[in-house]
Structures are given as C-alpha cells and as structure tokens.
Motif scaffolding. Structure first.
Motif, mmCIF file in Angstrom:
data_model
loop_
_atom_site.group_PDB
_atom_site.id
_atom_site.type_symbol
_atom_site.label_atom_id
_atom_site.label_comp_id
_atom_site.label_asym_id
_atom_site.label_seq_id
_atom_site.Cartn_x
_atom_site.Cartn_y
_atom_site.Cartn_z
ATOM 1 N N ARG A 127 0.832 -1.209 0.000
ATOM 2 C CA ARG A 127 0.000 0.000 0.000
ATOM 3 C C ARG A 127 0.868 1.262 0.000
ATOM 4 N NH1 ARG A 127 -5.261 -1.419 0.942
ATOM 5 N NH2 ARG A 127 -5.528 -3.518 1.779
ATOM 6 N N GLY A 130 2.011 2.186 -3.192
ATOM 7 C CA GLY A 130 0.924 2.680 -4.032
ATOM 8 C C GLY A 130 0.388 1.634 -4.990
ATOM 9 N N ASP A 132 -1.717 -0.609 -4.519
ATOM 10 C CA ASP A 132 -3.139 -0.920 -4.353
ATOM 11 C C ASP A 132 -4.037 0.016 -5.149
ATOM 12 O OD1 ASP A 132 -2.315 1.136 -2.618
ATOM 13 O OD2 ASP A 132 -4.077 0.841 -1.357
ATOM 14 N N THR A 133 -3.557 1.206 -5.480
ATOM 15 C CA THR A 133 -4.399 2.172 -6.186
ATOM 16 C C THR A 133 -3.844 2.561 -7.554
ATOM 17 O OG1 THR A 133 -3.270 3.997 -5.076
ATOM 18 C CG2 THR A 133 -5.311 3.172 -4.059
ATOM 19 N N ALA A 134 -2.606 2.202 -7.847
ATOM 20 C CA ALA A 134 -1.980 2.601 -9.114
ATOM 21 C C ALA A 134 -2.625 1.887 -10.290
ATOM 22 C CB ALA A 134 -0.493 2.277 -9.071
ATOM 23 N N GLU A 135 -2.611 2.558 -11.416
ATOM 24 C CA GLU A 135 -3.007 1.909 -12.667
ATOM 25 C C GLU A 135 -1.884 0.963 -13.081
ATOM 26 O OE1 GLU A 135 -5.881 2.293 -14.438
ATOM 27 O OE2 GLU A 135 -6.620 3.547 -12.803
ATOM 28 N N GLU A 136 -2.214 -0.068 -13.782
ATOM 29 C CA GLU A 136 -1.165 -0.978 -14.242
ATOM 30 C C GLU A 136 -0.493 -0.386 -15.474
ATOM 31 O OE1 GLU A 136 -3.433 -4.472 -15.050
ATOM 32 O OE2 GLU A 136 -3.784 -3.847 -17.098
ATOM 33 N N ALA A 143 5.116 2.398 -8.676
ATOM 34 C CA ALA A 143 3.832 1.856 -8.215
ATOM 35 C C ALA A 143 3.101 1.165 -9.354
ATOM 36 C CB ALA A 143 2.969 2.965 -7.629
ATOM 37 N N GLU A 144 3.120 1.765 -10.542
ATOM 38 C CA GLU A 144 2.422 1.185 -11.687
ATOM 39 C C GLU A 144 3.107 -0.106 -12.160
ATOM 40 O OE1 GLU A 144 0.608 5.327 -13.542
ATOM 41 O OE2 GLU A 144 2.619 4.674 -14.125
ATOM 42 N N ARG A 147 2.304 -2.758 -9.579
ATOM 43 C CA ARG A 147 0.916 -3.180 -9.800
ATOM 44 C C ARG A 147 0.844 -4.173 -10.964
ATOM 45 N NH1 ARG A 147 -4.266 -2.656 -7.544
ATOM 46 N NH2 ARG A 147 -5.624 -3.570 -9.071
ATOM 47 N N ASN A 152 -0.814 -7.689 -10.213
ATOM 48 C CA ASN A 152 -1.671 -8.239 -11.264
ATOM 49 C C ASN A 152 -1.187 -9.603 -11.743
ATOM 50 O OD1 ASN A 152 -3.145 -5.941 -10.994
ATOM 51 N ND2 ASN A 152 -2.918 -5.261 -13.094
#
Length: 188
Positions: A127, A130, A132-136, A143-144, A147, A152
């Motif tokens: 978290r 980031g 948990d909220t980042a775009e892939e 963070a992306e 993710r 993913n």
C-alpha cells in the motif's frame, strides 16, 4: 481451497501455451540445482537484479497477503507458476525489476526482505508503494510497475486457475478444458 500443480499449469495455459509447456521442462531440468538439493546458492543481498529464488520468495510472500484467506497451497502454486513465467523474456525481466523495487523498499523502510516481514507489514508495504491504487503500466512509475508485474501477475495466476476461478464464480477459466460437466449443470 487448495491450489495445486494442476492449477498452476492451467493458469499458465490460460495466459499462453509456451508457459505451460515450459513448466514441465524447466521443472525437470532445474530441480537438480535448486537449493536444498545439496547445492547451496548464496542468498541475494538486495543489490542488482534478484535471482530466480529471490523473485520466488518475494512473489510468494506477496501472494500470501494478496490471495484470499481460504486459499492454501500458495507456496507451491506460485513456485510452479513462476516456472513458466521466469523464462528470460522481457516480461520476466519486468517481474524481476519490479520485485527488486519491492525488495528495495522493504529493506529501506522495514530493514528486512519482503519474505521476512509479517503479513501486516507486507500489506502495508504494497500500500505504501501505491500498488493498491496505481493503474497498471509496465513502463510507468514504480507503483504502476509493481501493480502490473507483481500484484496483477499474482492475481492473474490465481483467478485464471480452476480453483481461483471457482472462488469468483468462473467455473471454467479461459484455457481450462474441464468444462463439459459444468455445461450440463445449471448455475450454482
């Protein structure tokens, strides 16, 4: 619900046949040189790109906080799934780089590798990154990338397997050929 080797093979088949085929071949050739088989590998110290064992440890640790509590057999499932994913491709290098970023943050913020953190600390780490909220985005921010390549990747593995799919009501994940019986039954 226990994840099995068959789930890992089905997940690999769902995302590409080469990963599924590579699973058996890599496992048969790699088992001889794996730690615990008499050959001790030096542990990754957090510098440079992580080796396969470091990637497996970090991904398994992340899966233990990402997967639902009712799922068991996570270690073997993630290990087998990664047999087909750590294949030297650009995607595998992305996974390796993202794991290095997660490990760097864990060592910097918690003074320990991801695998040695408690479940709550691993959850906090993801978290705080980031993830948990980042775009892939495989070419985006840290963070992306985490993710895309860690969170993913693990969720794709779980929910593309028959056992994971059953958790969310997908009786026959794409690529899983065991559907003849379920087509003859009504919805559950």
């Amino acid at each position: 619900m226990e994840l099995t080797r068959r789930d890992a093979a089905a997940a690999l088949a769902a995302i590409g046949a080469t990963g599924g085929v590579a699973l058996g071949v890599r496992r048969a050739t790699d088992d001889r040189g794996r730690p615990g088989d008499g050959e001790a590998d030096a542990a990754w110290d957090g510098e440079g790109a992580p080796d396969d064992e470091a990637v497996r440890e970090a991904m398994t640790a992340a899966a233990r906080v990402l997967y639902p509590e009712e799922v068991s057999g996570i270690d073997a499932f993630v290990d087998r799934f990664l047999d087909g994913r750590l294949d030297g491709s650009a995607h595998a290098e992305g996974v390796r780089a993202a794991v290095a970023e997660v490990e760097s943050a864990a060592r910097s913020w918690y003074d320990a590798p991801v695998a040695e953190l408690s479940a709550a600390e691993r959850d906090d780490l993801l978290r705080e990154l980031g993830a948990d909220t980042a775009e892939e985005d495989p070419g985006g921010t840290a963070a992306e990338r985490v993710r895309f390549f860690v969170v993913n990747e693990l969720l794709l593995a779980l929910y593309s397997s028959p056992t994971g799919g059953e958790l969310v009501g997908i009786e026959n994940p794409q690529g899983y050929a065991g559907g003849a019986e379920s087509y003859q039954e009504g919805p559950r």
